[in-house]
Design a protein around this motif. Structure first.
Motif, PDB file in Angstrom:
ATOM      1  N   LEU A 150       8.763  16.576 -42.845  1.00 44.96           N
ATOM      2  CA  LEU A 150       9.632  17.526 -42.487  1.00 44.96           C
ATOM      3  C   LEU A 150       9.836  17.714 -40.989  1.00 44.96           C
ATOM      4  CD1 LEU A 150       9.061  20.098 -45.484  1.00 44.96           C
ATOM      5  CD2 LEU A 150      10.971  18.261 -45.260  1.00 44.96           C
ATOM      6  N   GLY A 151       8.500  17.848 -40.261  1.00 47.29           N
ATOM      7  CA  GLY A 151       8.677  18.052 -38.783  1.00 47.29           C
ATOM      8  C   GLY A 151       8.891  19.721 -38.756  1.00 47.29           C
ATOM      9  N   PHE A 152       9.577  20.116 -37.888  1.00 41.89           N
ATOM     10  CA  PHE A 152       9.755  21.762 -37.638  1.00 41.89           C
ATOM     11  C   PHE A 152      10.023  22.728 -39.048  1.00 41.89           C
ATOM     12  CE2 PHE A 152      12.022  25.421 -36.317  1.00 41.89           C
ATOM     13  CZ  PHE A 152      11.149  25.924 -35.398  1.00 41.89           C
ATOM     14  N   MET A 188      -9.111  14.971 -55.366  1.00 41.26           N
ATOM     15  CA  MET A 188      -9.332  16.142 -54.252  1.00 41.26           C
ATOM     16  C   MET A 188      -8.140  16.071 -53.214  1.00 41.26           C
ATOM     17  SD  MET A 188     -12.266  13.801 -52.468  1.00 41.26           S
ATOM     18  CE  MET A 188     -13.261  13.804 -54.216  1.00 41.26           C
ATOM     19  N   ARG A 189      -8.124  17.097 -52.719  1.00 40.43           N
ATOM     20  CA  ARG A 189      -6.830  17.002 -51.722  1.00 40.43           C
ATOM     21  C   ARG A 189      -7.111  16.898 -50.077  1.00 40.43           C
ATOM     22  NH1 ARG A 189      -4.345  22.322 -51.930  1.00 40.43           N
ATOM     23  NH2 ARG A 189      -2.207  21.823 -51.846  1.00 40.43           N
ATOM     24  N   LEU A 190      -6.395  16.057 -49.442  1.00 43.01           N
ATOM     25  CA  LEU A 190      -6.598  15.914 -48.054  1.00 43.01           C
ATOM     26  C   LEU A 190      -5.568  16.376 -47.262  1.00 43.01           C
ATOM     27  CD1 LEU A 190      -7.898  14.448 -45.735  1.00 43.01           C
ATOM     28  CD2 LEU A 190      -6.392  12.362 -46.158  1.00 43.01           C
ATOM     29  N   GLU A 191      -5.872  17.424 -46.459  1.00 48.94           N
ATOM     30  CA  GLU A 191      -4.866  17.932 -45.546  1.00 48.94           C
ATOM     31  C   GLU A 191      -4.407  17.181 -44.529  1.00 48.94           C
ATOM     32  OE1 GLU A 191      -4.518  22.515 -44.081  1.00 48.94           O
ATOM     33  OE2 GLU A 191      -5.947  21.438 -42.817  1.00 48.94           O
ATOM     34  N   VAL A 192      -2.988  16.629 -44.595  1.00 48.45           N
ATOM     35  CA  VAL A 192      -2.352  15.837 -43.651  1.00 48.45           C
ATOM     36  C   VAL A 192      -1.489  16.597 -42.410  1.00 48.45           C
ATOM     37  CG1 VAL A 192      -2.626  13.473 -45.083  1.00 48.45           C
ATOM     38  CG2 VAL A 192      -0.645  15.118 -45.089  1.00 48.45           C
ATOM     39  N   LYS A 193      -1.312  17.699 -42.849  1.00 54.53           N
ATOM     40  CA  LYS A 193      -0.634  18.549 -41.888  1.00 54.53           C
ATOM     41  C   LYS A 193      -0.979  19.898 -41.935  1.00 54.53           C
ATOM     42  CE  LYS A 193       2.692  20.985 -41.738  1.00 54.53           C
ATOM     43  NZ  LYS A 193       3.013  22.590 -41.400  1.00 54.53           N
ATOM     44  N   PRO A 194      -1.691  20.333 -40.856  1.00 54.03           N
ATOM     45  CA  PRO A 194      -2.228  21.948 -40.905  1.00 54.03           C
ATOM     46  C   PRO A 194      -1.523  22.768 -40.906  1.00 54.03           C
ATOM     47  CG  PRO A 194      -3.470  20.457 -39.118  1.00 54.03           C
ATOM     48  CD  PRO A 194      -2.049  19.627 -39.689  1.00 54.03           C
ATOM     49  N   SER A 203       3.863  22.268 -36.717  1.00 47.22           N
ATOM     50  CA  SER A 203       5.141  21.682 -36.907  1.00 47.22           C
ATOM     51  C   SER A 203       5.101  20.160 -36.323  1.00 47.22           C
ATOM     52  CB  SER A 203       6.045  22.320 -36.571  1.00 47.22           C
ATOM     53  OG  SER A 203       6.393  22.751 -35.117  1.00 47.22           O
ATOM     54  N   ALA A 204       4.073  19.400 -35.765  1.00 45.68           N
ATOM     55  CA  ALA A 204       4.043  18.235 -35.000  1.00 45.68           C
ATOM     56  C   ALA A 204       4.402  17.307 -36.332  1.00 45.68           C
ATOM     57  CB  ALA A 204       2.780  18.069 -34.809  1.00 45.68           C
ATOM     58  N   LYS A 205       5.070  16.318 -35.874  1.00 41.84           N
ATOM     59  CA  LYS A 205       5.753  15.364 -36.718  1.00 41.84           C
ATOM     60  C   LYS A 205       4.536  14.404 -37.342  1.00 41.84           C
ATOM     61  CE  LYS A 205       8.972  12.922 -39.165  1.00 41.84           C
ATOM     62  NZ  LYS A 205       9.831  13.775 -39.962  1.00 41.84           N
ATOM     63  N   GLN A 206       3.411  14.130 -36.364  1.00 38.38           N
ATOM     64  CA  GLN A 206       2.303  13.352 -36.692  1.00 38.38           C
ATOM     65  C   GLN A 206       1.099  14.177 -36.221  1.00 38.38           C
ATOM     66  OE1 GLN A 206       2.531   9.331 -35.209  1.00 38.38           O
ATOM     67  NE2 GLN A 206       0.349   8.991 -35.460  1.00 38.38           N
ATOM     68  N   ASN A 207       0.154  13.954 -37.374  1.00 37.87           N
ATOM     69  CA  ASN A 207      -1.337  14.965 -37.184  1.00 37.87           C
ATOM     70  C   ASN A 207      -2.404  13.975 -37.412  1.00 37.87           C
ATOM     71  OD1 ASN A 207      -0.017  17.841 -36.943  1.00 37.87           O
ATOM     72  ND2 ASN A 207       1.191  16.814 -38.415  1.00 37.87           N
ATOM     73  N   LEU A 208      -3.544  14.276 -36.833  1.00 41.59           N
ATOM     74  CA  LEU A 208      -4.717  13.482 -37.274  1.00 41.59           C
ATOM     75  C   LEU A 208      -5.498  14.224 -38.188  1.00 41.59           C
ATOM     76  CD1 LEU A 208      -5.928  13.052 -33.291  1.00 41.59           C
ATOM     77  CD2 LEU A 208      -4.866  11.312 -34.847  1.00 41.59           C
ATOM     78  N   PHE A 209      -6.414  13.496 -38.851  1.00 42.41           N
ATOM     79  CA  PHE A 209      -7.303  14.181 -39.894  1.00 42.41           C
ATOM     80  C   PHE A 209      -8.450  13.435 -39.807  1.00 42.41           C
ATOM     81  CE2 PHE A 209      -4.913  10.714 -41.982  1.00 42.41           C
ATOM     82  CZ  PHE A 209      -6.014   9.984 -42.489  1.00 42.41           C
ATOM     83  N   GLY A 230      -5.837   4.337 -40.740  1.00 44.59           N
ATOM     84  CA  GLY A 230      -4.843   3.974 -40.270  1.00 44.59           C
ATOM     85  C   GLY A 230      -3.480   4.957 -39.927  1.00 44.59           C
ATOM     86  N   THR A 231      -2.422   4.853 -39.781  1.00 48.97           N
ATOM     87  CA  THR A 231      -1.307   5.872 -39.704  1.00 48.97           C
ATOM     88  C   THR A 231      -0.705   5.875 -41.180  1.00 48.97           C
ATOM     89  OG1 THR A 231      -1.259   5.727 -37.311  1.00 48.97           O
ATOM     90  CG2 THR A 231       0.751   6.813 -38.488  1.00 48.97           C
ATOM     91  N   TRP A 232      -0.662   6.788 -41.760  1.00 54.91           N
ATOM     92  CA  TRP A 232       0.249   7.058 -43.134  1.00 54.91           C
ATOM     93  C   TRP A 232       1.663   7.566 -42.786  1.00 54.91           C
ATOM     94  CZ3 TRP A 232      -3.904   9.809 -46.682  1.00 54.91           C
ATOM     95  CH2 TRP A 232      -4.987   9.081 -46.588  1.00 54.91           C
ATOM     96  N   HIS A 233       2.688   6.630 -42.999  1.00 52.77           N
ATOM     97  CA  HIS A 233       3.960   7.112 -42.703  1.00 52.77           C
ATOM     98  C   HIS A 233       4.665   7.596 -44.172  1.00 52.77           C
ATOM     99  CE1 HIS A 233       4.173   4.973 -39.012  1.00 52.77           C
ATOM    100  NE2 HIS A 233       3.312   4.274 -39.493  1.00 52.77           N
ATOM    101  N   LEU A 234       4.736   8.696 -44.411  1.00 55.74           N
ATOM    102  CA  LEU A 234       5.221   9.482 -45.560  1.00 55.74           C
ATOM    103  C   LEU A 234       6.604  10.211 -45.176  1.00 55.74           C
ATOM    104  CD1 LEU A 234       1.888  10.835 -46.874  1.00 55.74           C
ATOM    105  CD2 LEU A 234       2.807   8.676 -47.431  1.00 55.74           C
ATOM    106  N   ASP A 235       7.001  10.002 -44.158  1.00 55.05           N
ATOM    107  CA  ASP A 235       8.336  10.677 -43.576  1.00 55.05           C
ATOM    108  C   ASP A 235       9.614  10.257 -44.448  1.00 55.05           C
ATOM    109  OD1 ASP A 235       7.776   8.183 -42.339  1.00 55.05           O
ATOM    110  OD2 ASP A 235       9.379   8.662 -40.936  1.00 55.05           O
TER     111      ASP A 235
END
Length: 215
Positions: A74-76, A96-102, A106-112, A174-179
């Motif tokens: 979603l982004g913003f 278990m649940r992994l938080e991929v966007k804190p 609203s950043a489009k890409q986030n590190l975990f 890697g980078t997970w592209h779920l957009d």
């Protein structure tokens, strides 16, 4: 599956609207791509995995550390809501649940970067909430392989993206592209990810990380 989140005088009321006719306790079974994860109970309040703190330098002997990034849906418009990927440990049978966007980002890409028990994992669900004027609407989406051979299979490893974690080791996922809905893919961007992660995680030897991008 959609869940409407309505704030009311400090209380959050959940109104669930199901997009399928089966019992709300289970995930809908798609005959074309059915596997064992479709039969699992959907427990929305499963706690999220805790992040691996940047000040922690000793590798855990009973867990493996994973890191990577996620391009979110979603982004913003995600507002202050967090986004999660539900993982299923095929070895232990635990989810278990992994938080991929804190939350509140609203950043489009986030590190975990988190520590996980060892085992073979399958990516199960993507959970995200779209900000609305009345609160938010949560979406729960299956993460499946889209190639034609996997669609006809019933084996979980053939229908889901999987990776393996070894205790006491560092793993790059890697980078997970779920957009894009129904079009997940995973890329190797380790050089770029390492450059960003080194600024915070100075005690992790990223050069020794195993490459375990979900396949």
């Amino acid at each position: 599956m959609k869940v409407v989140i309505l704030p009311l005088i400090g209380v959050c009321l959940l109104s669930t609207r199901l997009a399928f006719s089966q019992s709300p306790a289970t995930i809908p079974l798609d005959v074309a791509v059915a596997d064992s994860l479709d039969q699992l109970p959907l427990k929305s309040l499963l706690p999220a995995i805790n992040y691996w703190g940047p000040d922690r330098g000793i590798m855990p002997k009973d867990k493996g550390i994973i890191y990577g990034s996620c391009v979110q849906r979603l982004g913003f418009s995600s507002g202050g809501f967090g986004q999660y990927v539900r993982l299923y440990n095929l070895t232990s049978g635990k989810a278990m649940r992994l938080e991929v966007k804190p939350a509140f980002k609203s950043a489009k890409q986030n590190l975990f970067c988190v520590a996980l028990p060892p085992g073979r994992y399958a990516l199960h669900l993507y959970e995200y909430t779209e900000s609305k004027w009345y609160g938010g609407e949560m979406q729960v989406e299956n993460i499946r392989k889209t190639d034609s051979t996997a669609v006809r299979a019933v084996n979980t490893a053939a229908t889901r993206y999987v990776f393996t974690i070894v205790p006491g080791e560092l793993h790059y996922l890697g980078t997970w592209h779920l957009d894009k809905a129904g079009q997940p893919y995973f890329s190797d961007d380790k050089i770029t990810t390492d450059e960003h992660l080194r600024r915070t995680y100075k005690k992790l030897d990223l050069d020794k990380a195993q490459l375990v991008v979900p396949r």
